[in-house]
Design an enzyme around this catalytic site. Structure first.
Site, short mmCIF file in Angstrom:
data_model
loop_
_atom_site.label_atom_id
_atom_site.label_comp_id
_atom_site.label_asym_id
_atom_site.label_seq_id
_atom_site.Cartn_x
_atom_site.Cartn_y
_atom_site.Cartn_z
N LEU A 215 -5.63 -6.88 -4.44
CA LEU A 215 -4.31 -7.51 -4.38
C LEU A 215 -4.43 -8.90 -3.79
CD1 LEU A 215 -1.43 -5.93 -4.82
CD2 LEU A 215 -3.47 -4.48 -4.74
N GLY A 216 -4.06 -9.90 -4.56
CA GLY A 216 -4.08 -11.28 -4.07
C GLY A 216 -2.66 -11.76 -3.84
N SER A 217 -2.44 -13.03 -4.15
CA SER A 217 -1.13 -13.61 -3.87
C SER A 217 -0.97 -14.89 -4.69
CB SER A 217 -1.08 -13.93 -2.38
OG SER A 217 -0.08 -14.88 -2.13
N SER A 218 0.27 -15.28 -4.92
CA SER A 218 0.51 -16.50 -5.72
C SER A 218 0.07 -17.76 -4.98
CB SER A 218 1.98 -16.61 -6.09
OG SER A 218 2.77 -16.66 -4.92
N CYS A 219 -0.22 -17.64 -3.66
CA CYS A 219 -0.64 -18.84 -2.91
C CYS A 219 -2.04 -19.30 -3.29
CB CYS A 219 -0.54 -18.60 -1.41
SG CYS A 219 -1.74 -17.45 -0.79
N GLU B 146 -7.77 3.84 12.80
CA GLU B 146 -8.83 4.79 12.44
C GLU B 146 -10.04 4.10 11.81
OE1 GLU B 146 -5.91 8.58 11.36
OE2 GLU B 146 -6.47 7.15 9.81
N LEU B 147 -9.77 3.03 11.04
CA LEU B 147 -10.86 2.32 10.35
C LEU B 147 -10.52 0.84 10.29
CD1 LEU B 147 -13.47 2.28 8.62
CD2 LEU B 147 -12.02 2.72 6.61
N TYR C 35 -5.89 -18.70 4.29
CA TYR C 35 -5.53 -17.41 3.69
C TYR C 35 -5.78 -17.43 2.19
CZ TYR C 35 -2.51 -13.49 2.35
OH TYR C 35 -2.01 -12.33 1.81
N ARG D 3 13.15 -19.49 -6.69
CA ARG D 3 12.05 -18.58 -6.37
C ARG D 3 12.15 -17.33 -7.25
NH1 ARG D 3 10.82 -22.53 -4.31
NH2 ARG D 3 10.03 -22.97 -2.22
N GLY E 107 0.82 -1.21 0.00
CA GLY E 107 0.00 0.00 0.00
C GLY E 107 0.85 1.26 0.00
N LYS F 167 -8.26 -15.25 -0.29
CA LYS F 167 -7.78 -14.49 -1.46
C LYS F 167 -8.54 -14.91 -2.73
CE LYS F 167 -4.85 -11.68 0.23
NZ LYS F 167 -5.14 -10.26 0.10
N HIS G 119 10.07 -13.03 5.36
CA HIS G 119 10.28 -13.79 4.13
C HIS G 119 11.78 -13.93 3.86
CE1 HIS G 119 6.06 -12.25 3.01
NE2 HIS G 119 5.96 -13.53 3.32
N LEU H 79 7.40 -10.46 -3.01
CA LEU H 79 7.82 -9.06 -3.12
C LEU H 79 8.91 -8.75 -2.11
CD1 LEU H 79 4.24 -7.52 -3.34
CD2 LEU H 79 5.78 -8.09 -5.24
N1 LIG Z 1 4.68 -8.95 0.72
C1 LIG Z 1 4.62 -9.88 -0.23
O1 LIG Z 1 5.62 -10.56 -0.55
C2 LIG Z 1 3.35 -10.12 -0.98
C3 LIG Z 1 3.40 -11.05 -1.99
C4 LIG Z 1 2.24 -11.32 -2.69
C5 LIG Z 1 1.07 -10.66 -2.36
N2 LIG Z 1 1.04 -9.76 -1.37
C6 LIG Z 1 -0.26 -9.14 -1.08
O2 LIG Z 1 -0.24 -7.74 -1.02
C7 LIG Z 1 -1.18 -7.28 -0.03
C8 LIG Z 1 -0.49 -6.37 0.94
O3 LIG Z 1 0.60 -7.08 1.53
P1 LIG Z 1 1.75 -6.33 2.34
O4 LIG Z 1 2.98 -7.14 2.20
O5 LIG Z 1 1.76 -4.88 1.98
O6 LIG Z 1 1.20 -6.51 3.83
P2 LIG Z 1 1.45 -5.58 5.10
O7 LIG Z 1 2.76 -4.88 4.97
O8 LIG Z 1 1.19 -6.40 6.31
O9 LIG Z 1 0.28 -4.49 4.96
C9 LIG Z 1 -1.07 -4.80 5.14
C10 LIG Z 1 -1.75 -3.57 5.69
O10 LIG Z 1 -3.15 -3.85 5.87
C11 LIG Z 1 -3.55 -3.34 7.11
N3 LIG Z 1 -4.69 -4.08 7.66
C12 LIG Z 1 -4.74 -5.40 7.94
N4 LIG Z 1 -5.94 -5.72 8.48
C13 LIG Z 1 -6.66 -4.55 8.53
C14 LIG Z 1 -7.95 -4.23 8.98
N5 LIG Z 1 -8.79 -5.14 9.52
N6 LIG Z 1 -8.35 -2.92 8.91
C15 LIG Z 1 -7.53 -1.99 8.40
N7 LIG Z 1 -6.29 -2.23 7.94
C16 LIG Z 1 -5.86 -3.51 8.01
C17 LIG Z 1 -2.35 -3.51 8.00
O11 LIG Z 1 -2.42 -2.67 9.12
P3 LIG Z 1 -1.88 -3.23 10.56
O12 LIG Z 1 -0.46 -3.67 10.31
O13 LIG Z 1 -2.03 -2.06 11.46
O14 LIG Z 1 -2.78 -4.40 10.90
C18 LIG Z 1 -1.21 -3.14 7.05
O15 LIG Z 1 -0.96 -1.76 7.04
C19 LIG Z 1 -1.75 -8.54 0.61
O16 LIG Z 1 -2.99 -8.81 0.04
C20 LIG Z 1 -0.78 -9.63 0.26
O17 LIG Z 1 -1.40 -10.86 0.09
C21 LIG Z 1 2.16 -9.45 -0.67
#
Ligand SMILES: NC(=O)c1ccc[n+]([C@@H]2O[C@H](COP(=O)([O-])OP(=O)(O)OC[C@H]3O[C@@H](n4cnc5c(N)ncnc54)[C@H](OP(=O)(O)O)[C@@H]3O)[C@@H](O)[C@H]2O)c1
Length: 327
Positions: free
Chosen positions: A108-112, A41-42, A139, A216, A17, A143, A186, A173
């Site tokens: 946004l999903g994931s390869s899983c 906040e939300l 999970y 990978r 994000g 997704k 990771h 990522l």
């Molecule tokens: N990182 C990777 O390698 C990777 C790979 C493939 C796909 N993705 C996908 O990309 C997306 C984002 O991943 P990311 O790595 O950016 O994860 P992240 O760094 O953990 O960020 C997720 C964000 O969502 C917020 N969030 C979670 N539950 C919430 C809720 N109930 N209400 C409001 N906010 C909420 C979290 O806030 P808090 O931390 O305060 O809970 C956090 O800021 C996911 O869908 C993931 O599957 C990531």
């Protein structure tokens, strides 16, 4: 002159994000037309709060990058939280977006989401052709539900309401904003931390689990954000050429994979670690290979820009600047 669309980025403090916000700003989208809310906040699992937020803010576009994410240990320990939170976040945001006139949303999903034994490289049509990896099945099911929510809203409300909700499935990522927790990160952030600490402590050897032979794929998170904005803004006719109403998601990968041994060599060089690297083949390797087939995205005109070496240098800078205080 009409104002640029108001864009809601859900999960703007997360790794993906925050990269999407950087990308929108870099492309000239005004900061005051980007809407964000922290988790405090939300809470996106709260349907009433999400509906009230959308009714007040009325964004024109939504990037849904909020999710409860974690490694194998967290997924295994808290399966109920993983499936419940992710289903609720997706259902609440997608439905509230629809109720408040949002026509463009990117999930946004994931390869899983792909079966454990999917043919490599994994194509979009491998979805729902086999059994999922059990450790993160809840999970992954959430997704899959997210992308099917998008498809179903398109199918039911596409013609009548102009709904055009799209999904992207990123590979692994890395980059700024990654999680460097010693037990719950990771492979790239874990190796950056370990090699950095080995250098600082003058250790002569770093031992890595497994044979180092499994392969990978890794994509720099700012490339992922660029791909997200690109896919969101593609003309509908072009997007429709590469998708189908019930197969509408797009893989986002780097396009090449690398062995864990080769990855370790690069990270050792980037962090300045000069000792030995050994492997412990008594420990599990995981799947021999996990690579996305990104040919649909490539056919849509997008390709990753950041090479792995340069991306790992940026990731290491971010680690040094922002993550050294983590335990
Ligand atoms: N990182 C990777 O390698 C990777 C790979 C493939 C796909 N993705 C996908 O990309 C997306 C984002 O991943 P990311 O790595 O950016 O994860 P992240 O760094 O953990 O960020 C997720 C964000 O969502 C917020 N969030 C979670 N539950 C919430 C809720 N109930 N209400 C409001 N906010 C909420 C979290 O806030 P808090 O931390 O305060 O809970 C956090 O800021 C996911 O869908 C993931 O599957 C990531």
């Amino acid at each position: 002159m009409s104002l640029p669309s108001k864009i809601y980025v859900a999960g703007h403090r997360g790794m993906v994000g925050s990269a999407i916000v950087r990308q929108l700003l870099a492309q000239g989208h005004p900061a005051d037309r980007i809407v964000t809310r922290t988790h405090a906040e939300l809470d996106l699992t709260n349907q009433a709060a999400v509906r009230a937020f959308f009714a007040t803010e009325r964004p024109g576009q939504v990037y849904l990058a909020a999710a409860k994410v974690g490694g194998i240990h967290a997924n295994n320990t808290y399966p109920a939280e993983f499936i419940y939170s992710n289903l609720m976040v997706e259902a609440n945001v997608i439905d509230a977006a629809f109720r408040n006139g949002v026509q463009k949303l990117l999930f946004l999903g994931s390869s899983c989401i792909y079966p454990k034994l999917a043919e490599q490289p994994m194509r979009e049509d491998a979805l729902l052709t086999g059994t999922l990896e059990p450790t993160n099945e809840p999970y992954a099911v959430a997704k899959i539900a997210g992308l099917k929510l998008c498809e179903s809203y398109n199918r039911q409300y596409g013609n009548s309401h102009g709904v055009d909700y799209r999904s992207v499935m990123p590979t692994n990522l890395y980059g700024p904003g990654d999680n460097y927790h010693p037990e719950n990160s990771h492979v790239i952030p874990a190796l950056i931390r370990r090699f950095h600490e080995a250098k600082v402590n003058n250790s002569s050897t770093v031992t890595i689990w497994g044979t180092g032979m499994s392969k990978r794929e890794f994509l720099y998170v700012d490339d992922m954000a660029a791909a997200s904005v690109y896919v969101m803004n593609l003309g509908k006719a072009i997007y429709d050429q590469q998708t189908r109403p019930m197969l509408s998601h797009i893989n986002v990968g780097y396009g090449r994979d690398i062995t864990i041994g080769e990855l370790a060599e690069i990270i050792a060089r980037v962090t300045g670690y000069a000792g030995d690297i050994t492997f412990d083949p008594s420990k599990p390797d995981g799947s021999p290979r996990k690579l996305m087939d990104s040919s649909r995205l490539n056919a849509l005109g997008w390709q990753a820009q950041m090479g792995l070496d340069a991306g790992l240098e940026e990731a290491y800078k971010d680690f040094l600047n922002n993550h050294m205080a983590q335990p």
